[in-house]
Design a protein around this motif. Structure first.
Motif, PDB file in Angstrom:
ATOM      1  N   LEU A  17       0.858  -1.188   0.000  1.00 53.60           N
ATOM      2  CA  LEU A  17       0.000   0.000   0.000  1.00 53.60           C
ATOM      3  C   LEU A  17       0.893   1.236   0.000  1.00 53.60           C
ATOM      4  O   LEU A  17       1.778   1.362   0.852  1.00 53.60           O
ATOM      5  CB  LEU A  17      -0.906   0.012   1.233  1.00 53.60           C
ATOM      6  N   ASP A  18       0.664   2.128  -0.940  1.00 51.29           N
ATOM      7  CA  ASP A  18       1.550   3.262  -1.155  1.00 51.29           C
ATOM      8  C   ASP A  18       0.810   4.583  -0.932  1.00 51.29           C
ATOM      9  O   ASP A  18       0.065   5.043  -1.793  1.00 51.29           O
ATOM     10  CB  ASP A  18       2.121   3.208  -2.580  1.00 51.29           C
ATOM     11  N   HIS A  19       0.961   5.166   0.255  1.00 50.44           N
ATOM     12  CA  HIS A  19       0.404   6.480   0.579  1.00 50.44           C
ATOM     13  C   HIS A  19      -1.094   6.570   0.239  1.00 50.44           C
ATOM     14  O   HIS A  19      -1.523   7.413  -0.547  1.00 50.44           O
ATOM     15  CB  HIS A  19       1.181   7.584  -0.138  1.00 50.44           C
ATOM     16  N   VAL A  20      -1.856   5.684   0.856  1.00 51.20           N
ATOM     17  CA  VAL A  20      -3.311   5.672   0.669  1.00 51.20           C
ATOM     18  C   VAL A  20      -3.938   6.784   1.507  1.00 51.20           C
ATOM     19  O   VAL A  20      -3.645   6.923   2.697  1.00 51.20           O
ATOM     20  CB  VAL A  20      -3.899   4.303   1.083  1.00 51.20           C
ATOM     21  N   ASN A  21      -4.808   7.575   0.872  1.00 49.65           N
ATOM     22  CA  ASN A  21      -5.559   8.629   1.565  1.00 49.65           C
ATOM     23  C   ASN A  21      -7.039   8.367   1.382  1.00 49.65           C
ATOM     24  O   ASN A  21      -7.504   8.104   0.261  1.00 49.65           O
ATOM     25  CB  ASN A  21      -5.199  10.003   1.006  1.00 49.65           C
ATOM     26  N   LEU A  22      -7.776   8.454   2.483  1.00 52.69           N
ATOM     27  CA  LEU A  22      -9.174   8.046   2.433  1.00 52.69           C
ATOM     28  C   LEU A  22      -9.942   8.688   3.581  1.00 52.69           C
ATOM     29  O   LEU A  22      -9.426   8.815   4.690  1.00 52.69           O
ATOM     30  CB  LEU A  22      -9.238   6.519   2.562  1.00 52.69           C
ATOM     31  N   THR A  23     -11.176   9.097   3.299  1.00 50.52           N
ATOM     32  CA  THR A  23     -12.074   9.603   4.335  1.00 50.52           C
ATOM     33  C   THR A  23     -13.378   8.816   4.274  1.00 50.52           C
ATOM     34  O   THR A  23     -13.978   8.680   3.208  1.00 50.52           O
ATOM     35  CB  THR A  23     -12.373  11.095   4.141  1.00 50.52           C
ATOM     36  N   ILE A  24     -13.796   8.284   5.412  1.00 50.99           N
ATOM     37  CA  ILE A  24     -15.045   7.529   5.511  1.00 50.99           C
ATOM     38  C   ILE A  24     -15.949   8.276   6.475  1.00 50.99           C
ATOM     39  O   ILE A  24     -15.666   8.376   7.673  1.00 50.99           O
ATOM     40  CB  ILE A  24     -14.785   6.095   6.005  1.00 50.99           C
ATOM     41  N   LYS A  25     -17.032   8.819   5.966  1.00 51.95           N
ATOM     42  CA  LYS A  25     -17.943   9.606   6.785  1.00 51.95           C
ATOM     43  C   LYS A  25     -18.847   8.702   7.614  1.00 51.95           C
ATOM     44  O   LYS A  25     -19.049   7.526   7.284  1.00 51.95           O
ATOM     45  CB  LYS A  25     -18.790  10.516   5.889  1.00 51.95           C
ATOM     46  N   ASP A  26     -19.396   9.274   8.667  1.00 50.91           N
ATOM     47  CA  ASP A  26     -20.336   8.539   9.499  1.00 50.91           C
ATOM     48  C   ASP A  26     -21.530   8.076   8.655  1.00 50.91           C
ATOM     49  O   ASP A  26     -22.006   8.808   7.774  1.00 50.91           O
ATOM     50  CB  ASP A  26     -20.842   9.421  10.642  1.00 50.91           C
ATOM     51  N   ASP A  27     -22.004   6.870   8.921  1.00 54.77           N
ATOM     52  CA  ASP A  27     -23.167   6.261   8.259  1.00 54.77           C
ATOM     53  C   ASP A  27     -22.892   5.900   6.801  1.00 54.77           C
ATOM     54  O   ASP A  27     -23.814   5.501   6.080  1.00 54.77           O
ATOM     55  CB  ASP A  27     -24.403   7.168   8.303  1.00 54.77           C
ATOM     56  N   GLU A  28     -21.659   6.017   6.364  1.00 58.37           N
ATOM     57  CA  GLU A  28     -21.328   5.780   4.958  1.00 58.37           C
ATOM     58  C   GLU A  28     -20.911   4.322   4.746  1.00 58.37           C
ATOM     59  O   GLU A  28     -20.360   3.686   5.644  1.00 58.37           O
ATOM     60  CB  GLU A  28     -20.181   6.709   4.547  1.00 58.37           C
ATOM     61  N   ILE A  29     -21.185   3.809   3.553  1.00 58.55           N
ATOM     62  CA  ILE A  29     -20.696   2.490   3.156  1.00 58.55           C
ATOM     63  C   ILE A  29     -19.622   2.685   2.100  1.00 58.55           C
ATOM     64  O   ILE A  29     -19.884   3.210   1.013  1.00 58.55           O
ATOM     65  CB  ILE A  29     -21.815   1.602   2.591  1.00 58.55           C
ATOM     66  N   LEU A  30     -18.411   2.288   2.430  1.00 52.03           N
ATOM     67  CA  LEU A  30     -17.294   2.319   1.488  1.00 52.03           C
ATOM     68  C   LEU A  30     -17.031   0.904   1.002  1.00 52.03           C
ATOM     69  O   LEU A  30     -16.898  -0.021   1.815  1.00 52.03           O
ATOM     70  CB  LEU A  30     -16.042   2.860   2.169  1.00 52.03           C
ATOM     71  N   THR A  31     -16.966   0.711  -0.305  1.00 52.15           N
ATOM     72  CA  THR A  31     -16.526  -0.575  -0.831  1.00 52.15           C
ATOM     73  C   THR A  31     -15.126  -0.418  -1.403  1.00 52.15           C
ATOM     74  O   THR A  31     -14.810   0.592  -2.036  1.00 52.15           O
ATOM     75  CB  THR A  31     -17.475  -1.109  -1.923  1.00 52.15           C
ATOM     76  N   ILE A  32     -14.295  -1.408  -1.130  1.00 50.21           N
ATOM     77  CA  ILE A  32     -12.921  -1.436  -1.631  1.00 50.21           C
ATOM     78  C   ILE A  32     -12.836  -2.570  -2.642  1.00 50.21           C
ATOM     79  O   ILE A  32     -13.062  -3.740  -2.298  1.00 50.21           O
ATOM     80  CB  ILE A  32     -11.917  -1.646  -0.486  1.00 50.21           C
ATOM     81  N   VAL A  33     -12.544  -2.238  -3.893  1.00 51.30           N
ATOM     82  CA  VAL A  33     -12.532  -3.220  -4.968  1.00 51.30           C
ATOM     83  C   VAL A  33     -11.172  -3.201  -5.667  1.00 51.30           C
ATOM     84  O   VAL A  33     -10.386  -2.275  -5.492  1.00 51.30           O
ATOM     85  CB  VAL A  33     -13.656  -2.937  -5.994  1.00 51.30           C
ATOM     86  N   GLY A  34     -10.938  -4.229  -6.464  1.00 50.36           N
ATOM     87  CA  GLY A  34      -9.689  -4.321  -7.194  1.00 50.36           C
ATOM     88  C   GLY A  34      -9.304  -5.770  -7.395  1.00 50.36           C
ATOM     89  O   GLY A  34      -9.890  -6.679  -6.800  1.00 50.36           O
ATOM     90  N   PRO A  35      -8.304  -6.026  -8.237  1.00 51.21           N
ATOM     91  CA  PRO A  35      -7.900  -7.401  -8.539  1.00 51.21           C
ATOM     92  C   PRO A  35      -7.231  -8.077  -7.355  1.00 51.21           C
ATOM     93  O   PRO A  35      -6.808  -7.429  -6.403  1.00 51.21           O
ATOM     94  CB  PRO A  35      -6.916  -7.220  -9.705  1.00 51.21           C
ATOM     95  N   SER A  36      -7.143  -9.396  -7.431  1.00 53.17           N
ATOM     96  CA  SER A  36      -6.439 -10.148  -6.394  1.00 53.17           C
ATOM     97  C   SER A  36      -4.991  -9.682  -6.314  1.00 53.17           C
ATOM     98  O   SER A  36      -4.347  -9.432  -7.334  1.00 53.17           O
ATOM     99  CB  SER A  36      -6.475 -11.652  -6.705  1.00 53.17           C
ATOM    100  N   GLY A  37      -4.495  -9.560  -5.100  1.00 55.32           N
ATOM    101  CA  GLY A  37      -3.121  -9.139  -4.905  1.00 55.32           C
ATOM    102  C   GLY A  37      -2.915  -7.640  -4.901  1.00 55.32           C
ATOM    103  O   GLY A  37      -1.778  -7.172  -4.776  1.00 55.32           O
ATOM    104  N   ALA A  38      -4.005  -6.876  -5.012  1.00 53.07           N
ATOM    105  CA  ALA A  38      -3.868  -5.420  -5.066  1.00 53.07           C
ATOM    106  C   ALA A  38      -3.753  -4.793  -3.682  1.00 53.07           C
ATOM    107  O   ALA A  38      -3.416  -3.620  -3.567  1.00 53.07           O
ATOM    108  CB  ALA A  38      -5.053  -4.804  -5.815  1.00 53.07           C
ATOM    109  N   GLY A  39      -4.062  -5.565  -2.650  1.00 54.49           N
ATOM    110  CA  GLY A  39      -3.936  -5.045  -1.291  1.00 54.49           C
ATOM    111  C   GLY A  39      -5.249  -4.706  -0.617  1.00 54.49           C
ATOM    112  O   GLY A  39      -5.264  -4.048   0.429  1.00 54.49           O
ATOM    113  N   LYS A  40      -6.376  -5.183  -1.167  1.00 56.98           N
ATOM    114  CA  LYS A  40      -7.690  -4.874  -0.582  1.00 56.98           C
ATOM    115  C   LYS A  40      -7.784  -5.371   0.857  1.00 56.98           C
ATOM    116  O   LYS A  40      -8.123  -4.624   1.774  1.00 56.98           O
ATOM    117  CB  LYS A  40      -8.820  -5.525  -1.409  1.00 56.98           C
ATOM    118  N   SER A  41      -7.514  -6.658   1.028  1.00 55.20           N
ATOM    119  CA  SER A  41      -7.637  -7.235   2.367  1.00 55.20           C
ATOM    120  C   SER A  41      -6.577  -6.694   3.315  1.00 55.20           C
ATOM    121  O   SER A  41      -6.821  -6.525   4.516  1.00 55.20           O
ATOM    122  CB  SER A  41      -7.561  -8.765   2.298  1.00 55.20           C
ATOM    123  N   THR A  42      -5.395  -6.396   2.782  1.00 58.58           N
ATOM    124  CA  THR A  42      -4.346  -5.797   3.611  1.00 58.58           C
ATOM    125  C   THR A  42      -4.791  -4.444   4.134  1.00 58.58           C
ATOM    126  O   THR A  42      -4.599  -4.117   5.316  1.00 58.58           O
ATOM    127  CB  THR A  42      -3.041  -5.645   2.811  1.00 58.58           C
TER     128      THR A  42
END
Length: 210
Positions: A17-42
């Motif tokens: 993971l390279d300098h990930v920036n992210l904001t998750i607001k209250d009551d919000e649903i964020l989905t994280i998608v991408g190919p296998s090995g991209a670091g989603k689960s990490t």
């Protein structure tokens, strides 16, 4: 609100993971998608404190926050694992009440009462005394969600919640996630299923291999 600034994670010298920036607001649903090995689960494991980050900062409601150091009793972030991680030698009710009674020190009576209410809400009434091997994949998924909710997290994370489910059960999980949003639950969902991600997301983050 959860803010992530310049999150970096490496494994054995390899940048994941390279300098990930992210904001998750209250009551919000964020989905994280991408190919296998991209670091989603990490990324999810870093957010939930299961992995220590190598760089970056977290802010929870504007205050510095370290998921890996936060006491479990604070129950800020809950996780529903891909393989559910239910205790096979415990009944459904025991799986749900174990953490509230041992970590939060809730009385057995109160923990049982809330567990039964949550199980009923997710259409699991009558399953309290069954063991995980007696449940279907969809039922195990719902028990795992109930177990996480019983800890009263501010943010609930899911790792590939539909990976082992047929299309009808995927729709059922989507309804549960959207229902929890209506109750004010902030949620983060890692998934490879783009249709599912689109159905539940307020915001979608696509990650690519570094």
């Amino acid at each position: 609100m959860l803010e992530i600034k310049n999150l970096t994670k490496t494994y054995d010298g390899k940048l994941i993971l390279d300098h990930v920036n992210l904001t998750i607001k209250d009551d919000e649903i964020l989905t994280i998608v991408g190919p296998s090995g991209a670091g989603k689960s990490t990324l999810l494991r870093c957010i939930s404190g299961l992995e220590k980050i190598d760089g970056g900062t977290f802010l929870l409601n504007g205050e510095p926050f370290d998921p890996a150091e936060t006491k479990q009793s604070e129950a800020v972030i809950g996780v529903v694992f891909q393989d559910f991680q239910l205790f096979p030698n415990f009944t459904v009710l025991q799986n749900v009440t174990l953490a509230p009674t041992t970590v939060l020190h809730v009385s057995a009576a109160d923990a049982n009462r809330e567990a039964r209410d949550l199980l009923d809400r997710l259409n699991l009434n009558g399953k309290e005394d069954l063991y995980p091997y007696e449940l279907s994949g969809g039922q195990k998924q719902r028990v795992a969600i109930v177990r996480a909710l019983a800890m009263h997290p501010q943010i609930l994370c899911y790792d590939e919640p539909t990976s082992a489910l047929d299309p009808d059960l995927r729709q059922e999980v989507a309804k549960i996630i959207l229902g929890l949003k209506q109750d004010g639950m902030t949620q983060i969902v890692v998934t490879h299923d783009m249709d599912f991600a689109s159905a539940v997301a307020d915001k979608m983050l696509r990650v690519e291999p570094v």
